[in-house]
Design an enzyme around this catalytic site. Structure first.
Site, PDB file in Angstrom:
ATOM      1  N   GLY A  37      -3.479  -0.220  48.084  1.00  0.00           N
ATOM      2  CA  GLY A  37      -2.227   0.198  47.470  1.00  0.00           C
ATOM      3  C   GLY A  37      -1.385  -1.025  47.168  1.00  0.00           C
ATOM      4  O   GLY A  37      -1.884  -2.165  47.150  1.00  0.00           O
ATOM      5  N   GLY A  38      -0.093  -0.795  46.963  1.00  0.00           N
ATOM      6  CA  GLY A  38       0.797  -1.895  46.649  1.00  0.00           C
ATOM      7  C   GLY A  38       0.899  -2.909  47.769  1.00  0.00           C
ATOM      8  O   GLY A  38       1.210  -4.079  47.543  1.00  0.00           O
ATOM      9  N   PHE A  39       0.613  -2.465  48.999  1.00  0.00           N
ATOM     10  CA  PHE A  39       0.714  -3.331  50.176  1.00  0.00           C
ATOM     11  C   PHE A  39      -0.454  -4.297  50.276  1.00  0.00           C
ATOM     12  O   PHE A  39      -0.368  -5.329  50.929  1.00  0.00           O
ATOM     13  CB  PHE A  39       0.742  -2.475  51.442  1.00  0.00           C
ATOM     14  N   GLY A  40      -1.586  -3.966  49.671  1.00  0.00           N
ATOM     15  CA  GLY A  40      -2.794  -4.752  49.848  1.00  0.00           C
ATOM     16  C   GLY A  40      -3.993  -3.831  50.029  1.00  0.00           C
ATOM     17  O   GLY A  40      -3.979  -2.698  49.548  1.00  0.00           O
ATOM     18  N   VAL A  42      -7.180  -2.405  52.863  1.00  0.00           N
ATOM     19  CA  VAL A  42      -7.601  -2.276  54.253  1.00  0.00           C
ATOM     20  C   VAL A  42      -9.103  -2.021  54.292  1.00  0.00           C
ATOM     21  O   VAL A  42      -9.616  -1.160  53.568  1.00  0.00           O
ATOM     22  CB  VAL A  42      -6.851  -1.126  54.970  1.00  0.00           C
ATOM     23  N   GLU A 115      -6.077  -2.607  65.555  1.00  0.00           N
ATOM     24  CA  GLU A 115      -6.909  -1.641  66.268  1.00  0.00           C
ATOM     25  C   GLU A 115      -7.186  -0.446  65.358  1.00  0.00           C
ATOM     26  O   GLU A 115      -6.395  -0.120  64.473  1.00  0.00           O
ATOM     27  CB  GLU A 115      -6.234  -1.200  67.569  1.00  0.00           C
ATOM     28  N   ASP A 122      -6.241   9.936  58.762  1.00  0.00           N
ATOM     29  CA  ASP A 122      -4.800   9.964  58.553  1.00  0.00           C
ATOM     30  C   ASP A 122      -4.319  11.405  58.451  1.00  0.00           C
ATOM     31  O   ASP A 122      -5.075  12.329  58.109  1.00  0.00           O
ATOM     32  CB  ASP A 122      -4.361   9.091  57.373  1.00  0.00           C
ATOM     33  N   ASP A 161       8.878   3.756  56.400  1.00  0.00           N
ATOM     34  CA  ASP A 161       7.937   4.499  55.549  1.00  0.00           C
ATOM     35  C   ASP A 161       7.135   5.496  56.377  1.00  0.00           C
ATOM     36  O   ASP A 161       5.909   5.565  56.293  1.00  0.00           O
ATOM     37  CB  ASP A 161       6.993   3.534  54.823  1.00  0.00           C
TER      38      ASP A 161
END
Length: 302
Positions: A37-40, A42, A115, A122, A161
């Protein structure tokens, strides 16, 4: 090979030992992409020394919105690393994801080793598969989330968030963890004028005046999240609905649960409860939520 930088916490553990920081690739294996996403991005990962399953978050330097300084580090680091490091140093919390290590890698930005619950899913996907959750299960999750947020606030961190996608459920133990501190910030008592969270979880004061305070923002998002859990979807999609602050319950929900949701979703920030008041609400004090039997969890009918 890719040279990594050990976290300051790791350096403290190895203080006095004559050795150079090991490269990232000699300590971790980076696997399949889990999400982006916009964060990067994973990725799944594994710690080579013991096989521990981890999550590896990659953040490009040009995507970092906020920087911070860590003691002993020459250059600035993403605020997310500084916040997670602070939480590690105070011992962490069972309901908050723990950062195990971090590296700055030339050409790849920053790599955060986190972790990863062995049977994690989710909460967005959990609800999508099962539909609206029984109140007893929603209470179990909600109590853990609120306790985790109390820990964050007590140690000077605001997440900003909170939403179903940022809660990971261990489907075997039904324990949850708050993840993704990419929108997080140091907690302060004065208003914030920037918001990097999710708009449909944002409060009316942000929509109207682009300003909010940490605790009322958090509590509003908790109201949206609890509605989502017990009704199977979020209460507001449009700005005008957020400003209206009048959730319409689409399923049978107890009066006590409705009362708590409406309190959290009060239009005026000062009328919303504190986290402590949430925990003492009659719905929350209805007894410790017992663990749901696994047979009752899958594919609940809509």
């Amino acid at each position: 090979c890719i040279m990594g930088k050990l976290s300051s916490a790791y350096r403290q553990l190895t203080e006095g030992v004559s050795q150079l920081p090991e490269p990232f690739d000699s300590q971790y294996h980076c696997g399949a992409l889990l999400g982006s996403g916009g964060f990067g991005s994973v990725f799944s990962g594994q710690r080579l020394c013991d096989g521990l399953q981890v999550a590896i978050k990659q953040i490009s330097r040009d995507r970092v919105q906020q920087w911070a300084r860590l003691p002993g580090e020459v250059g600035p680091v993403p605020m997310e690393i500084a916040l997670l490091q602070r939480l590690v140093e105070v011992g962490g919390h069972a309901s908050v994801v723990r950062m195990l290590d971090w590296f700055e890698v030339e050409g790849r930005g920053f790599l955060l080793v986190l972790e990863r619950p062995p049977h994690g899913q989710d909460l967005f996907d959990f609800i999508t598969e099962r539909g609206a959750l029984p109140e007893r299960l929603a209470l179990r999750f909600f109590r853990q989330i609120v306790e985790g947020l109390r820990f964050l606030h007590a140690h000077g961190v605001v997440h900003r968030d909170i939403k179903d996608e940022n809660i990971v459920v261990d489907t075997r133990t039904l324990d949850v963890k708050i993840i993704d501190f990419g929108s997080g910030a140091p907690l302060k008592e004065t208003p914030y004028s920037e918001f990097e969270g999710t708009r449909v979880y944002s409060p009316p004061e942000w929509i109207v005046s682009q300003s909010y305070e940490a605790v009322p923002l958090t509590v509003w998002s908790l109201g949206v999240l609890l509605f989502d859990m017990v009704c199977g979807d979020i209460p507001f999609e449009r700005d005008q609905d957020i400003v209206g602050a009048a959730p319409v319950f689409t399923r049978r929900v107890s009066k006590e649960c409705q009362s708590l949701i409406r309190w959290c979703l009060s239009y005026r920030p000062e009328e919303r409860p504190t986290l402590e008041e949430i925990l003492s609400h009659p719905w929350m004090e209805g007894g410790e939520a017992e663990e749901e039997e696994h047979s009752s969890l899958p594919n609940q009918s809509l």
